[in-house]
Write an enzyme that holds these catalytic residues in place. Sequence first.
Site, PDB file in Angstrom:
ATOM      1  N   ARG A 420       0.852  -1.070  -0.009  1.00 54.13           N
ATOM      2  CA  ARG A 420       0.101  -0.083  -0.040  1.00 54.13           C
ATOM      3  C   ARG A 420       0.772   1.244  -0.117  1.00 54.13           C
ATOM      4  O   ARG A 420       1.891   1.025   0.616  1.00 54.13           O
ATOM      5  CB  ARG A 420      -0.836   0.016   1.103  1.00 54.13           C
ATOM      6  N   SER A 484       8.136  -4.811   6.525  1.00 59.31           N
ATOM      7  CA  SER A 484       7.855  -5.692   7.326  1.00 59.31           C
ATOM      8  C   SER A 484       8.972  -7.285   7.294  1.00 59.31           C
ATOM      9  O   SER A 484       8.287  -8.264   6.909  1.00 59.31           O
ATOM     10  CB  SER A 484       6.574  -6.267   7.213  1.00 59.31           C
ATOM     11  N   ASP A 538       6.154  -3.747  10.759  1.00 65.47           N
ATOM     12  CA  ASP A 538       4.763  -3.610  10.856  1.00 65.47           C
ATOM     13  C   ASP A 538       4.187  -3.772  12.148  1.00 65.47           C
ATOM     14  O   ASP A 538       3.120  -3.113  12.532  1.00 65.47           O
ATOM     15  CB  ASP A 538       4.067  -4.669   9.764  1.00 65.47           C
TER      16      ASP A 538
HETATM   17  C1  BG6 Z   1      -1.621  -4.841   7.651  1.00 65.25           C
HETATM   18  C2  BG6 Z   1      -0.644  -3.766   7.974  1.00 65.25           C
HETATM   19  O1  BG6 Z   1      -3.005  -4.198   7.843  1.00 65.25           O
HETATM   20  O2  BG6 Z   1      -1.526  -5.927   8.073  1.00 65.25           O
HETATM   21  C3  BG6 Z   1       0.921  -4.506   7.373  1.00 65.25           C
HETATM   22  O3  BG6 Z   1      -0.809  -2.448   7.479  1.00 65.25           O
HETATM   23  C4  BG6 Z   1       0.658  -5.520   7.853  1.00 65.25           C
HETATM   24  O4  BG6 Z   1       1.782  -3.658   7.576  1.00 65.25           O
HETATM   25  C5  BG6 Z   1      -0.344  -6.713   7.714  1.00 65.25           C
HETATM   26  O5  BG6 Z   1       2.055  -6.095   7.458  1.00 65.25           O
HETATM   27  C6  BG6 Z   1      -0.167  -8.039   8.248  1.00 65.25           C
HETATM   28  O6  BG6 Z   1      -1.222  -8.940   7.757  1.00 65.25           O
HETATM   29  P1  BG6 Z   1      -1.184  -9.871   6.662  1.00 65.25           P
HETATM   30  O7  BG6 Z   1      -2.174 -10.568   6.899  1.00 65.25           O
HETATM   31  O8  BG6 Z   1      -1.746  -8.991   5.296  1.00 65.25           O
HETATM   32  O9  BG6 Z   1       0.295 -10.294   6.410  1.00 65.25           O
HETATM   33  C1  GLC Z   2       7.679 -11.801   9.111  1.00 63.72           C
HETATM   34  C2  GLC Z   2       8.732 -10.634   9.249  1.00 63.72           C
HETATM   35  C3  GLC Z   2       8.414  -9.939  10.179  1.00 63.72           C
HETATM   36  C4  GLC Z   2       7.017  -9.375  10.278  1.00 63.72           C
HETATM   37  C5  GLC Z   2       6.097 -10.537  10.166  1.00 63.72           C
HETATM   38  C6  GLC Z   2       4.540 -10.370  10.170  1.00 63.72           C
HETATM   39  O1  GLC Z   2       8.103 -12.356   9.991  1.00 63.72           O
HETATM   40  O2  GLC Z   2      10.177 -11.093   9.190  1.00 63.72           O
HETATM   41  O3  GLC Z   2       9.517  -8.722  10.312  1.00 63.72           O
HETATM   42  O4  GLC Z   2       6.847  -8.457  11.259  1.00 63.72           O
HETATM   43  O5  GLC Z   2       6.640 -11.366   8.980  1.00 63.72           O
HETATM   44  O6  GLC Z   2       4.408  -9.475   8.887  1.00 63.72           O
END
Ligand code: BG6
Ligand code: GLC
Length: 798
Positions: A420, A484, A538
């Site tokens: 995003r 992340s 994240d």
């Molecule tokens: C989103 C966050 O809502 O959730 C992201 O904005 C995050 O930063 C993500 O990585 C984690 O959930 P998923 O299921 O999309 O990996």
């Molecule tokens: C993986 C990444 C970590 C992140 C998590 C959730 O473990 O290494 O940085 O926070 O995924 O997205």
Amino acid sequence: QVDRYLYPLRLSDDVLLDVMARFQAEMVKGLGRDTNPTATVKMLPSFVRSLPDGSEKGEFLAVDLGGSQFRAHQVKVFDDGRQSSQLESKSYPTPKEVTQGNGAELFDYIADCLSDFMETRNLKNKKLPLGFTFSFPCRQTKLEEGVLLAWTKHFRVRGVQDTDVVSSLRRALQKHQDIDVDVLALVNDTVGTMMTCGYDDQRCEVGLIIGTGTNACYMEEMRHISLVEGDEGRMCINTEWGAFGDDGALDDLRTEFDRELDLGSLNPGKQLVNTFHTSLLQAKCVVKTRWLLWCDNTHFWPHQPSPLRRAPCPSRFAKRLHKAVRRLVPTCDVRFLLSAGGSGRGARRRLDAALAPFLLPPGTLREVRDKMRAELEYGLKREAQGKATVKMLPTYVCGTPDGTEKGKFLALDLGGTNFRVLLVKIKSGRRRSVQMYNKIFAIPLEIMQGTGEELFDHIVQCIAEFLEYMGIKGARLPLGFTFSFPCRQASIDKGTLVGWTKGFKATDCEGEDVVDMLREAIRRRNEFDLDIVAVVNDTVGTMMTCGYEDPNCEIGLIAGTGSNVCYMEDMKNIEIVEGNEGKMCINTEWGAFGDNGCIDYIRTKYDREVDEGSLNPGKQRYEKMTSGMYLGEIVRQILIDLTKQGLLFRGHISESLRKRGIFETKFLSQIESDRLALLQVRRILQQLGLDSTCDDSIIVKEVCGVVSTRAARLCGAGLAAVVEKKRENRGVERLQITVGVDGTLYKLHPHFSTVLRETVKELAPQCDVTFMLSEDGSGKGAALITAVAKRLHNVGQK
Ligand code: BG6
Ligand code: GLC
């Protein structure tokens, strides 16, 4: 009017008792040598004279023709004092050419399938005895011979009636030079069922099938069977009760619907009982006191067994049947037990054996919590740098928002399900608010796994589109980058990627500063400029997003594609960062917990298979047991194994099942939804290309439940370690704390969040944990961090 149609289908107990009497008379007629020729219920001697007594051993083959599935089995019976046995099965299709063609083709087909089965089971060099389950009425004069009296159900093969099916099968097998099989016994499916169950419980003396057809067998005293020489001992009688009423004995009870159905069938005037409500038939359920009845029927248990209460609950049909029998023969103590899928308890046992390693007892979870705690402590030590599996990365985020943040910011959010780009407008003071505009962009697989340059060029391309779309191309906005993945930081705007996780594997990035890579890509494009102020994980973004609403939020949890936690740690405990005052947020990167082997003892063979097939074998072991990207894969591995064992999908591993990644989190979540009827589960599986029966759907749902429950419990054990650490840091008896949470697994799955919360409560009883869902993603948090960093930067400059 409806009642008028349905009335004849309702039978009172008096009527049923009358039917029972008629049936008993017919059975006596069938057993008598002189009366048998005119009896409709043929009472066929099976030449099976006893139930298994537990001393049997050896290796056998079996083929099973006449039910809804045509199957080959390999049975190993061990004489190990525990009466154990092993069963491997494979199903084969029965197309119309086989069920309604000619006899030679049918038996050649059976022999071909058997040969194929022996090939797959590597049995071609062995001489093995074969039992032939042939679920049609056969007149037998010995165990290994049977003359077909008539086809029933949907079979009508030419040239087989009135011939011995065992010799036909033997002839077909002889054409296969490559296999050596000795047909030792011909049995009806009712007899096979009684024997399977009798192996486990000697009191089982009746076998009942209510499936494609219906029939029953039972052990009868030899002195009542005048069709066979001798008065000593007992013999199993295959009643062939499906033909009861073919002489008109039930005509007063047959409805117009029964008659229509009969006329449209392959054998009009025959097997009239098949058209009746089956509880009627059970009225006959005879004269013995204390017998045990096993039912073998794939349609019997359509309700989903919950993972906690493992025994399946009987369907309404089964319940009615049980009640009717108990009412009509109150002097008999009848127990109904299910022989699942014809393989008896073996099937359930094998399913249980496959799933048992997923059921972690509380003691094991406490061990996991304690090990996690030890790893968290170790990761904070100076000597652990570069060595710790749980890396405990300092983030240089030293406080939660205080409401004074303001300004206009850009944010990127990379690494979850969606990439995003966001514009975040933060107002402070009395007009305190956050406004966000965002756009989701796709990152194609070839970019995720291409070169670093391509990845960052793509990101910048998306930013350019977003700026264009928002009409703010000229503005040099401060940017917060939610990235992340594990990054080692030396300041808030520097982050060296330690290693890719989840689905990313772009080259030339590991060991590089991701902020530099982003800056270079912006420079390469030479179209706009941005002020990259902060790079955040994240979990940290999520904690900040929630912290904006609730200052007690000092932990961020992601249960999504990946799994991770961050929390505010006392500076004095963070050995590699100078200073002892205040707190700093630590990105634990707990997904790598266990990479040193410390939780290998709870990993199953399925976990290892998922790991081996992943982009980063050996890495992120805890994440691979707890996060959305991998749960579906674990489920798929289990399903493949169960299919190989013949417990699922008729033993056929479809192309779809071979496909990695078919079970996304959203499918698991749908399948496990309590409100979803089995038929809908079946539909979901069909959408995934998995052609499942009702039984398959029950098993798939159970497998999903076991895998996601383990994930939630393991995640809970990890979180219990974190909150307990927070409690000890604060030195309080009871801790009140808020955890900011995000991630599709947590948000979409019907049970994950509940099980997680219960586990934390159980394993950290002195902590009152509030879970706060991050509705706005971590982009808002990243912008808030950027706002603070920008303010501090400006103050510093001044
Ligand atoms: C989103 C966050 O809502 O959730 C992201 O904005 C995050 O930063 C993500 O990585 C984690 O959930 P998923 O299921 O999309 O990996
Ligand atoms: C993986 C990444 C970590 C992140 C998590 C959730 O473990 O290494 O940085 O926070 O995924 O997205």
